[in-house]
Design a protein around this motif. Sequence first.
Motif, mmCIF file in Angstrom:
data_model
loop_
_atom_site.group_PDB
_atom_site.id
_atom_site.type_symbol
_atom_site.label_atom_id
_atom_site.label_comp_id
_atom_site.label_asym_id
_atom_site.label_seq_id
_atom_site.Cartn_x
_atom_site.Cartn_y
_atom_site.Cartn_z
ATOM 1 N N TRP A 1 0.742 -1.211 -0.134
ATOM 2 C CA TRP A 1 0.063 0.083 0.033
ATOM 3 C C TRP A 1 0.786 1.226 -0.254
ATOM 4 C CZ3 TRP A 1 -4.151 -1.464 4.358
ATOM 5 C CH2 TRP A 1 -4.962 -2.467 3.948
ATOM 6 N N THR B 1 -0.904 -0.658 -4.180
ATOM 7 C CA THR B 1 -2.106 -0.068 -4.319
ATOM 8 C C THR B 1 -2.026 1.447 -3.972
ATOM 9 O OG1 THR B 1 -3.177 -2.295 -4.150
ATOM 10 C CG2 THR B 1 -4.662 -0.034 -3.554
ATOM 11 N N LYS C 1 -3.427 3.994 -1.664
ATOM 12 C CA LYS C 1 -4.454 4.354 -0.751
ATOM 13 C C LYS C 1 -4.948 5.734 -0.110
ATOM 14 C CE LYS C 1 -5.723 1.057 1.007
ATOM 15 N NZ LYS C 1 -6.921 0.188 0.598
#
Length: 210
Positions: free
Chosen positions: A96, A153, A155
């Motif tokens: 993340w 990813t 966030k």
Amino acid sequence: MDHTQILQTLQNNIPTEIWYLIPLFIVAAVIKSPWFKGRAGETVVNLSAKLWLDKTRYHLIKNVTLPTQDGTTQIDHIIVSRYGAFAVGTKNMKGWIFGNAKQRNWTQKIFKHSQKFQNPLHQNYKHVKTLQSLLGLGDDQMHLLVVIVGDSTFKTPMPENVTYGGGYIRFIKVQTEERLADAKVQKVIEAIDSGRQAVTIKNHRKHLRM
């Protein structure tokens, strides 16, 4: 004992099945290496540019190393067009990712482990300024892009010039205001080619030491 004797000793003491596995271990180690990951990221950028950008309007220049006052600066890709010059840096990451345009450091979280890393926009700012100085371009004629590759990813909301993989193409295509005349585009390309260092292993190692 010379190398031939050492190899013969290993062959006599290591089962044949193990020898077949050694190439697999080598391949796995290469795939996990930072060098391979960096090359994989550059390949994503190269392939996306070749597939989705018109070669008559966008000119891709790869792996550019330029001299600076305190050494050298390396730019993964430069795309030159009448809509400006785009300096594209790639970064391979997983987990993340938390950050915004103004923060000096961003955060990477993998399971329960978190660590800080330099904001890649700040990290690549030097590249842009070096290019602007070399090419005589203004702030409105130069664009900085960061392309994240790998299993990661976002966030937090990211700046529009920080994208996943081939997503950087969208950023480039929405730039529709002509900022460079065709003659200037050609001069910029020529200036990069004449100002860059030769793409050699020696120059790459020299850059890494600086």
